[in-house]
Design a protein around this motif. Structure first.
Motif, mmCIF file in Angstrom:
data_model
loop_
_atom_site.group_PDB
_atom_site.id
_atom_site.type_symbol
_atom_site.label_atom_id
_atom_site.label_comp_id
_atom_site.label_asym_id
_atom_site.label_seq_id
_atom_site.Cartn_x
_atom_site.Cartn_y
_atom_site.Cartn_z
ATOM 1 N N ALA A 247 32.553 -24.281 19.502
ATOM 2 C CA ALA A 247 31.998 -25.333 19.537
ATOM 3 C C ALA A 247 33.481 -25.949 19.665
ATOM 4 N N THR A 248 33.891 -27.082 20.461
ATOM 5 C CA THR A 248 34.246 -28.128 20.829
ATOM 6 C C THR A 248 34.020 -29.410 21.544
ATOM 7 N N PRO A 249 34.104 -31.150 21.369
ATOM 8 C CA PRO A 249 34.057 -31.044 19.991
ATOM 9 C C PRO A 249 33.625 -30.904 18.815
ATOM 10 N N SER A 250 33.590 -31.290 17.702
ATOM 11 C CA SER A 250 32.805 -31.227 16.763
ATOM 12 C C SER A 250 31.520 -32.837 16.793
ATOM 13 N N ALA A 251 30.384 -32.170 16.240
ATOM 14 C CA ALA A 251 29.265 -33.004 16.957
ATOM 15 C C ALA A 251 28.646 -33.416 15.445
ATOM 16 N N ILE A 252 27.525 -33.956 15.551
ATOM 17 C CA ILE A 252 26.420 -34.404 14.918
ATOM 18 C C ILE A 252 25.578 -34.506 15.378
ATOM 19 N N THR A 253 24.722 -34.143 14.798
ATOM 20 C CA THR A 253 22.968 -34.812 14.806
ATOM 21 C C THR A 253 22.411 -35.728 15.209
ATOM 22 N N LEU A 254 21.556 -36.434 15.829
ATOM 23 C CA LEU A 254 21.133 -37.156 16.128
ATOM 24 C C LEU A 254 20.275 -38.285 15.487
ATOM 25 N N PRO A 255 19.538 -36.905 14.096
ATOM 26 C CA PRO A 255 18.313 -37.855 13.210
ATOM 27 C C PRO A 255 19.875 -38.305 11.932
ATOM 28 N N LEU A 256 21.123 -37.479 11.905
ATOM 29 C CA LEU A 256 22.235 -38.177 10.820
ATOM 30 C C LEU A 256 22.267 -38.904 11.504
ATOM 31 N N LEU A 296 37.220 -39.934 11.555
ATOM 32 C CA LEU A 296 36.405 -38.396 12.850
ATOM 33 C C LEU A 296 35.701 -39.230 13.718
ATOM 34 N N ARG A 297 35.908 -38.722 14.525
ATOM 35 C CA ARG A 297 34.771 -38.475 16.149
ATOM 36 C C ARG A 297 34.655 -37.856 17.020
ATOM 37 N N PHE A 298 32.697 -38.000 16.415
ATOM 38 C CA PHE A 298 31.716 -36.937 17.075
ATOM 39 C C PHE A 298 30.456 -37.073 17.743
ATOM 40 N N ALA A 299 30.839 -35.855 18.331
ATOM 41 C CA ALA A 299 29.959 -36.021 19.402
ATOM 42 C C ALA A 299 28.896 -35.922 18.863
ATOM 43 N N VAL A 300 27.293 -36.418 19.926
ATOM 44 C CA VAL A 300 26.064 -36.507 19.374
ATOM 45 C C VAL A 300 25.061 -36.099 19.843
ATOM 46 N N VAL A 301 24.614 -35.402 19.139
ATOM 47 C CA VAL A 301 23.751 -33.844 19.442
ATOM 48 C C VAL A 301 22.839 -33.514 19.148
ATOM 49 N N PRO A 302 21.185 -32.674 19.782
ATOM 50 C CA PRO A 302 19.941 -32.854 19.332
ATOM 51 C C PRO A 302 20.372 -31.751 18.014
ATOM 52 N N ALA A 303 18.867 -32.208 17.249
ATOM 53 C CA ALA A 303 18.705 -30.953 16.503
ATOM 54 C C ALA A 303 18.731 -29.573 17.204
ATOM 55 N N PRO A 305 15.942 -26.763 16.601
ATOM 56 C CA PRO A 305 14.520 -26.400 15.333
ATOM 57 C C PRO A 305 14.887 -25.584 14.375
ATOM 58 N N MET A 306 16.284 -24.220 15.539
ATOM 59 C CA MET A 306 15.790 -22.792 14.826
ATOM 60 C C MET A 306 17.382 -22.880 13.456
ATOM 61 N N ALA A 307 17.987 -23.549 13.526
ATOM 62 C CA ALA A 307 18.805 -23.986 12.475
ATOM 63 C C ALA A 307 19.260 -25.076 11.633
ATOM 64 N N ASN A 308 19.335 -24.983 10.267
ATOM 65 C CA ASN A 308 19.242 -26.386 9.995
ATOM 66 C C ASN A 308 20.586 -27.068 9.734
ATOM 67 N N PHE A 309 21.374 -27.675 10.346
ATOM 68 C CA PHE A 309 22.696 -27.917 9.765
ATOM 69 C C PHE A 309 22.558 -29.582 10.411
ATOM 70 N N ASP A 310 23.842 -30.597 9.856
ATOM 71 C CA ASP A 310 23.633 -31.383 10.693
ATOM 72 C C ASP A 310 24.974 -31.993 11.243
ATOM 73 N N VAL A 311 25.941 -31.309 10.362
ATOM 74 C CA VAL A 311 26.932 -31.606 11.443
ATOM 75 C C VAL A 311 27.826 -30.401 11.620
ATOM 76 N N VAL A 312 28.611 -30.150 13.376
ATOM 77 C CA VAL A 312 29.005 -29.285 13.707
ATOM 78 C C VAL A 312 31.099 -29.357 13.647
ATOM 79 N N VAL A 313 31.077 -28.617 12.693
ATOM 80 C CA VAL A 313 32.294 -28.580 12.521
ATOM 81 C C VAL A 313 32.779 -27.696 13.206
ATOM 82 N N GLY A 314 33.244 -28.006 14.884
ATOM 83 C CA GLY A 314 34.170 -27.381 15.957
ATOM 84 C C GLY A 314 35.447 -26.887 15.749
ATOM 85 N N THR A 315 36.514 -26.380 16.560
ATOM 86 C CA THR A 315 37.695 -26.057 16.275
ATOM 87 C C THR A 315 38.299 -27.171 16.207
#
Length: 463
Positions: A247-256, A296-303, A305-315
């Motif tokens: 993944a790039t960029p890093s991201a956070i989910t919409l719920p967070l 930091l700056r994060f893209a905002v992505v949908p959650a 359902p099959m993976a329980n995470f809040d933040v994507v730490v990308g390259t």
């Protein structure tokens, strides 16, 4: 303090008058063009790209060049230090680009900056040989040989050719900034027209990116999940971070994002099993193991359902870290990059912000995306699958990610190799949308994963 230099388009006669004596030496080329290689020049252009107002900034000092493209606060770009090129995105962290044109770029940069006419270029091992009036055969150290064609009256650069005579770039509409010649109309390889140029003080350096500091315990507990999810904190709030080299960029989910009451801005395109546009947010600090990122700056992505995470730490953040993932031990270590003199493991290159490693599938070499967000050991697209003997289907599945899902099927690849390490027969997934072979985190059932992307190394260490 920054200063601007008023631009003046000089007629050919005026430039010719300055050329005394006539252009018959590299020293004269450098002098007539105002020793452009010694001047920090900043060119700018404003364009509408894909319906968005985009500001392009090109900083050049000798063979070093920094290019930025900014649309609605979202900036991407590249840095070339005269030898290698790195690309950067939302957080400004440079990732070395796999670039087959690097030898061409090295000599091209020496010509376009007029560095080839300076004594330092030859002293460093470069060459520039006259081939007739205004024509020079130039070669940078470890570069391709190119031909520079200068205006016979003004000594200004007009064209760059390769050795076969093909035009690589053309230049016109010369102006002066800080006494140096610079062409506003620049077209061809590595070049585009600009609107204005000025001389600015100071050196030229790459973007700082997202600096990390390191303190505390680097060890974090792996969640009971098929991908590497670990505890972290963002803006003082407990969260779950996915360590995802795919993944790039890093991201956070919409719920967070909503829990932090952040308002996305700008526009970023996310690619995966589908494409969608989203905004970004700026927040911090992020604390992950021993690593601390202030803002930091994060893209905002949908959650997902099959993976329980809040933040994507990308390259764009993992390139600042050294990460060891031990599935059998149930933990990961997130620490400062390894400073040892002799790097171990397989070499990693980058393309479009993601890491690539060399693999061999059933005897055939393949450049694979190293994707710790992929739960399998190997996955590939249908187009790649057809290159091989189309191994028999042994099952069906669904491949899913933040950008959607795709039907997939399982095959068994008779032999998979990473460097000199054989994985033997390996189960792999094939889906119709994936564009490249992936080597995924499924490797952690066989070895301890060692990611040192800062030094472009990947290890799969036997227990």
């Amino acid at each position: 303090m920054r200063f601007a230099v008023r631009l003046l388009v000089l007629p050919a006669a005026a430039l010719a008058a300055a050329a005394a004596p006539a252009m018959d030496s590299l020293a004269n080329v450098a002098a007539v063009n105002g020793h452009a290689a010694a001047v920090h020049l900043r060119a700018t252009a404003v364009r509408t790209i894909d319906g968005r107002r985009t500001t392009i900034t090109i900083d050049q000092l000798g063979t070093r060049r920094l290019v930025r493209r900014c649309a609605e606060e979202v900036c991407t770009g590249s840095w070339f230090d005269g030898r290698t090129r790195t690309a950067f995105g939302l957080n400004g962290v440079g990732l070395p680009e796999e670039d087959p044109l690097t030898p061409v770029r090295r000599t091209f940069a020496a010509i376009v900056s007029y560095a080839f006419a300076e004594p330092a270029f030859r002293a460093a091992g470069g060459s520039a040989v006259a081939e007739g009036p205004g024509r020079w055969r130039v070669r940078a150290v470890d570069g391709e040989t190119l031909i520079a064609q200068l205006d016979p009256e003004t000594s200004a650069l007009r064209r760059i050719f390769d050795e076969r005579g093909a035009t690589l770039a053309g230049f016109s509409d010369d102006v002066r900034a800080g006494g140096a010649t610079f062409a506003l109309n620049r077209r061809g390889l590595f070049e585009e027209p600009v609107d204005a140029v000025e001389a600015v003080p100071g050196p030229l350096e790459p973007p700082d990116g997202a600096p990390a500091t390191f303190t505390g315990d680097p060890r974090v507990t792996l969640a009971d999940a098929p991908i590497p999810i670990v505890p972290c904190t963002l803006a003082g709030r407990s969260a779950r971070c996915l360590l995802d080299t795919g993944a790039t960029p890093s991201a956070i989910t919409l719920p967070l994002d909503e829990a932090l009451a952040l308002e996305p801005r700008g526009e970023i395109e996310i690619n995966g099993f589908s494409r969608f546009a989203t905004g970004f947010v700026e927040t911090g600090p992020l604390v992950l193991g021993a690593a601390h990122f202030a803002q930091l700056r994060f893209a905002v992505v949908p959650a997902v359902p099959m993976a329980n995470f809040d933040v994507v730490v990308g390259t764009d953040l993992l390139a600042r870290l050294h990460v060891v993932i031990d599935r059998a031990g149930g933990f990961a270590r997130v620490e400062a990059p390894d400073g040892s003199a002799s790097p171990a493991g397989l070499p990693v290159t980058f393309a479009a912000g993601v890491p690539l490693i060399d693999t061999v599938l059933d005897g055939e070499p393949a450049r694979a995306l190293l994707d710790t967000g992929d739960a399998l050991t190997v996955s590939l697209g249908y187009a790649d699958y057809r290159r091989w003997p189309q191994w028999p289907v042994v099952g069906r599945t669904l491949a899913a990610g933040v950008a959607g899902a795709s039907d997939a099927f399982f095959v068994t690849i008779p032999d998979v190799r990473l460097g000199d390490q054989s994985l033997g027969p390996t189960r792999a997934a094939v889906n119709r949308i994936q564009e490249r072979v992936h080597v995924g985190i499924g490797l952690w059932t066989r070895c301890v994963i060692d990611l040192d992307l800062a030094r472009q190394r990947f290890g799969c260490q036997a227990r």
